[in-house]
Design a protein around this motif. Structure first.
Motif, mmCIF file in Angstrom:
data_model
loop_
_atom_site.group_PDB
_atom_site.id
_atom_site.type_symbol
_atom_site.label_atom_id
_atom_site.label_comp_id
_atom_site.label_asym_id
_atom_site.label_seq_id
_atom_site.Cartn_x
_atom_site.Cartn_y
_atom_site.Cartn_z
ATOM 1 N N THR A 106 7.681 0.000 -1.319
ATOM 2 C CA THR A 106 6.751 -0.872 -0.604
ATOM 3 C C THR A 106 7.482 -1.725 0.418
ATOM 4 O OG1 THR A 106 5.340 -0.992 -2.574
ATOM 5 C CG2 THR A 106 4.985 -2.646 -0.872
ATOM 6 N N TYR A 121 -2.878 -8.272 -5.123
ATOM 7 C CA TYR A 121 -1.566 -7.901 -4.590
ATOM 8 C C TYR A 121 -1.009 -9.024 -3.712
ATOM 9 C CZ TYR A 121 1.772 -5.872 -1.332
ATOM 10 O OH TYR A 121 2.887 -5.655 -0.546
ATOM 11 N N PHE A 157 1.794 -0.268 -0.571
ATOM 12 C CA PHE A 157 2.032 -0.380 -2.015
ATOM 13 C C PHE A 157 1.209 0.646 -2.788
ATOM 14 C CE2 PHE A 157 -0.252 -2.084 -5.753
ATOM 15 C CZ PHE A 157 0.760 -1.955 -6.688
#
Length: 493
Positions: free
Chosen positions: A390, A427, A408
């Motif tokens: 990521t 997130y 991600f």
């Protein structure tokens, strides 16, 4: 060949500088020793009261009529001790004048003088160290929640807070102050009564002498009184460590205030402008702090190293000029403590630069990996690989980590074979710097509750150190008053 002492070159290169050192630093200490020794000799019956009174009056007259500060060394007497003895002889004759030196030597007198002066320097330095510690604690409390980039190996590592960083410096300084106070306690034992080496056949009272001079007690072994110099090496070693450790904090401030990092802002009052480049803000007080701290370390080292491979006996290597040379370490060290306390109180963190550096370096990605272990039931190694993928993707795209949910999700799917349960908002919260810090409430961490507990502990430690020093200073003040009273009683007809 002229055999008269002193040889003119020896006079100019050794005796005259030593005399100047006494004038600058030791006259008051010698005066206290003379008075305390006379009181002790009288109280023990070694000297009769009538003669003690005459000596006491003569000592006062010498203090009143001899302007030591204006004297130039001529070589007529060897040193300040013999100058006082010569002045006593002028007033009392050689027989009575010589009685003051009963049961003592320049050996025990010298180390007592050095200890009295070193204690005073140590007390002043320790007080300044505590002032700096207080300033650091105050700043850490004020900046408890101020985000910074923490670096390891010169690279952005994780978010923390300025308060947490300063708290680490507080802990080191408190330990250093404890070392200084322990080393100072080792100075606080009186050599008087050791005489040349083996004490005396006269019934002297060493404990009384120590008490009158404000020491915690006498140093037991008489040989050690004139041979052991660990009171010197111990304190200068502790001093060196203090400024070596502060130098690391100072170096970080230099790095943080560099244009390329820019997370530490130094106000205009502590910035100098280039003489030719008008755009430059030079935080040169930090450079002065760095070199002054290094000079202090070097000066302390010089004193310790002078004792290397010296004989375990009375020796000039630990006396006179060596002692005076050490006082330069206190001078430069005191400047560091004063300036650093002022600088710490004045600097601020540039939140904008911190945010940019956090985004550019993806330093919250560790928490993404940790969260995947907790929320997605992955091994840390698998979570670490997803977090790394990521970070690579968002850096390549020129985006902050908080905007990398799509990258991600793809990395998670590719490496785990399934979709993540983390929503875009979850997130974003996971990789935010504020969330990163808030989660770290473990003992010693940067979380608010952990920091509050730590700050309270630091203040308690600082209070304890202050109380310890205050007790010693109070004892010294009582001793000074007791000596004045006991000596004054000798002047009463």
């Amino acid at each position: 060949m002229d055999e008269k002492f002193p040889h003119p070159v020896y006079k100019d290169t050794v005796l005259a500088p030593l005399f100047e050192g006494v004038k600058a630093h030791y006259v008051g200490a010698f005066r206290a020793i003379n008075r305390a020794h006379l009181v002790m000799l009288t109280e023990t019956g070694i000297l009769p009261l009538e003669k003690s009174r005459r000596i006491a009056a003569a000592l006062v007259d010498i203090d009143d009529t001899v302007d030591v500060a204006s004297l130039t060394y001529t070589g007529e007497v060897e040193d300040y001790f013999f100058l006082v003895e010569a002045e006593l002889k002028k007033r009392l004759g050689p027989d009575i004048a010589g009685m003051l030196h009963t049961a003592r030597s320049r050996n025990d007198m010298d180390h007592t003088v050095f200890k009295l002066v070193l204690k005073a320097h140590a007390d002043a330095l320790i007080a300044k160290a505590r002032t700096l510690a207080a300033a650091l604690i105050d700043k850490a409390e004020a900046e408890r929640d101020t985000l910074i980039v923490a670096y390891t190996h010169g690279q952005p590592a994780q978010p923390s807070t300025f308060g947490h960083y300063l708290a680490a410096a507080v802990e080191v300084l408190l330990r250093d102050t404890e070392r200084l106070q322990a080393a100072r306690a080792n100075i606080d034992h009186c050599p008087m009564g050791a005489a040349a080496i083996t004490t005396s056949g006269f019934p002297i009272d060493r404990k009384r002498m120590a008490k009158l001079l404000g020491f915690a007690g006498p140093l037991r072994n008489s040989y050690g009184c004139i041979a052991s110099v660990d009171y010197v090496t111990g304190f200068y070693a502790a001093m060196k460590l203090t400024f070596l450790h502060l130098g690391r904090l100072i170096q970080d401030m230099q790095f943080w205030s560099a244009f390329e990092v820019g997370q530490l802002h130094v106000p205009a009052s502590l910035v100098q402008i280039s003489s030719i480049m008008p755009q430059k803000r030079n935080p040169v007080p930090i450079e002065h702090l760095r070199h002054l701290a290094s000079m202090t370390c070097g000066r302390a080292d010089a004193i310790v190293n002078t004792m290397h491979n010296t004989p375990f006996t009375d020796m000039n290597d630990s006396e006179g000029e060596v002692q005076v040379a050490g006082y330069a370490a206190f001078e430069s060290g005191s400047r560091v403590l004063d300036l650093l306390a002022a600088l710490i109180g004045a600097v601020t963190i540039d939140a904008g630069r911190v945010a940019k550096n956090i985004d550019a370096a993806c330093i919250t990605v560790t928490e993404l990996a940790d969260t995947l272990v907790r929320a997605e039931d992955l091994s840390f190694r698998q979570a670490h690989e997803i977090a790394a993928a990521t970070a690579r993707a968002v850096i390549a795209a020129g985006k902050p980590l908080g905007e990398g949910h799509a990258a991600f999700a793809e990395a998670f799917r590719n490496l785990s074979g399934r979709d993540s349960t983390l929503t875009e908002s979850a997130y974003a919260e996971t990789v935010s710097a504020r969330h990163f810090v808030a989660l770290r409430e473990r003992f010693g961490g940067p979380g608010p509750q952990a920091m509050d507990e730590a700050l309270a502990a630091y203040r308690a430690s600082l209070t304890s150190l202050s109380e310890q020093q205050a007790a010693g200073l109070a004892r010294a003040a009582r001793a000074e008053a007791a000596l004045d009273a006991a000596f004054g009683a000798l002047l009463q007809e």
